[in-house]
Design a protein around this motif. Sequence first.
Motif, mmCIF file in Angstrom:
data_model
loop_
_atom_site.group_PDB
_atom_site.id
_atom_site.type_symbol
_atom_site.label_atom_id
_atom_site.label_comp_id
_atom_site.label_asym_id
_atom_site.label_seq_id
_atom_site.Cartn_x
_atom_site.Cartn_y
_atom_site.Cartn_z
ATOM 1 N N GLY A 104 0.926 -1.332 0.090
ATOM 2 C CA GLY A 104 -0.038 0.119 -0.074
ATOM 3 C C GLY A 104 1.041 1.290 0.010
ATOM 4 N N VAL A 139 0.936 5.081 1.961
ATOM 5 C CA VAL A 139 0.076 5.867 3.059
ATOM 6 C C VAL A 139 0.709 7.092 3.233
ATOM 7 C CG1 VAL A 139 -0.564 5.135 5.511
ATOM 8 C CG2 VAL A 139 -0.312 3.242 3.804
ATOM 9 N N LEU A 170 -1.097 2.109 7.967
ATOM 10 C CA LEU A 170 -1.273 0.943 6.814
ATOM 11 C C LEU A 170 -1.774 -0.302 7.507
ATOM 12 C CD1 LEU A 170 -0.364 -0.208 3.847
ATOM 13 C CD2 LEU A 170 1.505 -1.205 5.093
#
Length: 66
Positions: free
Chosen positions: A29, A31, A43
């Motif tokens: 991800g 973040v 996250l």
Amino acid sequence: MNEYIFYTTEGQTIAPKEEYEVENCQMLGIVSGKDAHEAKESLLKNNPWISEAGFSPGKFLCRQLA
């Protein structure tokens, strides 16, 4: 706030042609946070699937995005 990308070498993926073995990274991800530690906490808090899937936070790789 800074943006960070988190990824890991844990796990595996399959190439479109399944007979090929591919070693690569799994992106977990992107973040925002004041620092990498805060971003990692965010996250994990907002993506419970990461822990549920068995990824180890200690093995995460992190880079700040420009």
